[in-house]
Design a protein around this motif. Sequence first.
Motif, PDB file in Angstrom:
ATOM      1  N   TYR A 170      25.792  -6.744 -36.345  1.00 44.20           N
ATOM      2  CA  TYR A 170      25.811  -6.889 -34.886  1.00 44.20           C
ATOM      3  C   TYR A 170      27.090  -7.136 -34.665  1.00 44.20           C
ATOM      4  N   ILE A 171      27.576  -6.584 -33.490  1.00 44.11           N
ATOM      5  CA  ILE A 171      28.687  -7.011 -32.617  1.00 44.11           C
ATOM      6  C   ILE A 171      28.417  -7.545 -31.403  1.00 44.11           C
ATOM      7  N   PHE A 172      29.241  -8.260 -30.798  1.00 41.55           N
ATOM      8  CA  PHE A 172      28.897  -8.948 -29.604  1.00 41.55           C
ATOM      9  C   PHE A 172      30.133  -8.728 -28.596  1.00 41.55           C
ATOM     10  N   PHE A 200      35.529  -4.885 -27.894  1.00 43.75           N
ATOM     11  CA  PHE A 200      33.841  -4.540 -28.038  1.00 43.75           C
ATOM     12  C   PHE A 200      34.184  -3.329 -28.661  1.00 43.75           C
ATOM     13  N   ALA A 201      34.834  -2.283 -27.582  1.00 42.95           N
ATOM     14  CA  ALA A 201      34.788  -0.856 -27.946  1.00 42.95           C
ATOM     15  C   ALA A 201      35.584  -0.452 -29.326  1.00 42.95           C
ATOM     16  N   TRP A 244      32.892  -1.278 -31.887  1.00 42.80           N
ATOM     17  CA  TRP A 244      31.751  -0.339 -31.860  1.00 42.80           C
ATOM     18  C   TRP A 244      32.626   0.911 -32.743  1.00 42.80           C
ATOM     19  N   GLN A 245      33.521   1.398 -32.591  1.00 40.13           N
ATOM     20  CA  GLN A 245      34.273   2.594 -33.222  1.00 40.13           C
ATOM     21  C   GLN A 245      34.356   2.451 -34.795  1.00 40.13           C
ATOM     22  N   THR A 246      34.565   1.222 -35.263  1.00 46.14           N
ATOM     23  CA  THR A 246      34.356   0.778 -36.493  1.00 46.14           C
ATOM     24  C   THR A 246      33.164   0.523 -37.078  1.00 46.14           C
ATOM     25  N   ASN A 278      37.787   4.232 -19.113  1.00 51.28           N
ATOM     26  CA  ASN A 278      37.755   5.602 -19.640  1.00 51.28           C
ATOM     27  C   ASN A 278      37.641   5.626 -21.214  1.00 51.28           C
ATOM     28  N   LEU A 279      36.642   4.629 -21.496  1.00 51.59           N
ATOM     29  CA  LEU A 279      36.363   4.388 -23.110  1.00 51.59           C
ATOM     30  C   LEU A 279      35.225   5.243 -23.579  1.00 51.59           C
ATOM     31  N   SER A 280      35.548   6.067 -24.278  1.00 48.54           N
ATOM     32  CA  SER A 280      34.400   7.199 -24.606  1.00 48.54           C
ATOM     33  C   SER A 280      33.556   6.937 -25.774  1.00 48.54           C
TER      34      SER A 280
END
Length: 383
Positions: free
Chosen positions: A113-115, A129-130, A133-135, A159-161
């Motif tokens: 989990y990431i929170f 958080f982004a 997520w990428q990792t 603009n976080l894709s």
Amino acid sequence: KDANIHPLDIKCYEDIRNIPITTKEDIRNAKDDIISRGYEKLNLIMYKTGGSTGTSLKGYITEECSELRNSCTIRHDRWSGWDVGDSVGAVWGNIIKKTTLKEIAKEYFLTKYIFLDTMNVNESTVIEFANKWQTVKPTLLFGHAHSLYLLAQYVYDLNLSVIKPRGVISSSMTLMDYERKIIENVFGAQVYNRYGCEELGLIASECEEHEGMHLNIEHLYIEIIKDNGDAASYGEEGNIVVTDLLNKAMPIIRYKVGDIGIFSEKKCACGRGLPMMSKVIGRTADYLKKMDGSKISGISLIENTLTIIPGIKQMQIIQKSYEHIQIRLVVNSQYSEESETRLISYFSKLFDDKSIIQIQHVENIETSKSGKYRFSICEIIDH
């Protein structure tokens, strides 16, 4: 005994309605007396509700009940495209850190989990958080409905894709249609609405057809009851009342959850065959009151104003008294004097021209202790 009912009197579903309703206050007052004979509290799993409407509730379940509830959650999670072993990105409040070796090992080997803490959502925490997520690359984005919407706004503005889940599960709060559209557009994934509570586990969940929510009847007996005690018909609003069929250690029978829902007679195209609930309208505590005794859904008020009047980003309605409505607003550059005039006019006509409609501009609207947002709060106490 007080209701003069013996278990052998319950021969069909209709007989269950002879059992009195159980409320949160009943459970709170019963304390440990509600634990069944033959069960020791030390051998049970304790849970505590978030207390988003003021007071939390403490209860107990068996390990078997916990396992069955978890298996049900896994089934419904998989409907979103997530699978066992995939990572999860969670937008949640009151995050409990894993401390025991068993908990740490379970997360490491099964589901990572990431929170994003809903108590602290801002540009820097969203960017962090982004990056996580990428990792980790979760396949599921899970969280409180309104918190997911706020995250979507930040992701769009910044603009976080990189946050691209297979599916998004929205829980714990009423999901509004405009929020669903923005979440789906920003993340490029379908939203699966879910309804449950700490006391009972998962109650209902959307599948990939999005034709309503499938009821968890394997674990629960679910009723929708009108205020006069009669069963609500299909398409008719009523109080959600649930009997837990799993938790024998602390039986919860005909429990009035505190939410308003609507049964649907639709047969879902997915073919799973579970009965349906069309939607959960909101908590009874989130209804505002008029002098004539009628009630107004706070969620409906938000949808009828925030989605129509330009410039309103977030909104919270607090009813101080029958004559005093406070509206807390987070606005953007599109908000104008005309916007405020329209807002005041709408509430004045709805409640009473003599009512005081107070507008308060704030930078943000705080979450409750559980990390949830409350759109409407009625402070009128009926005696």
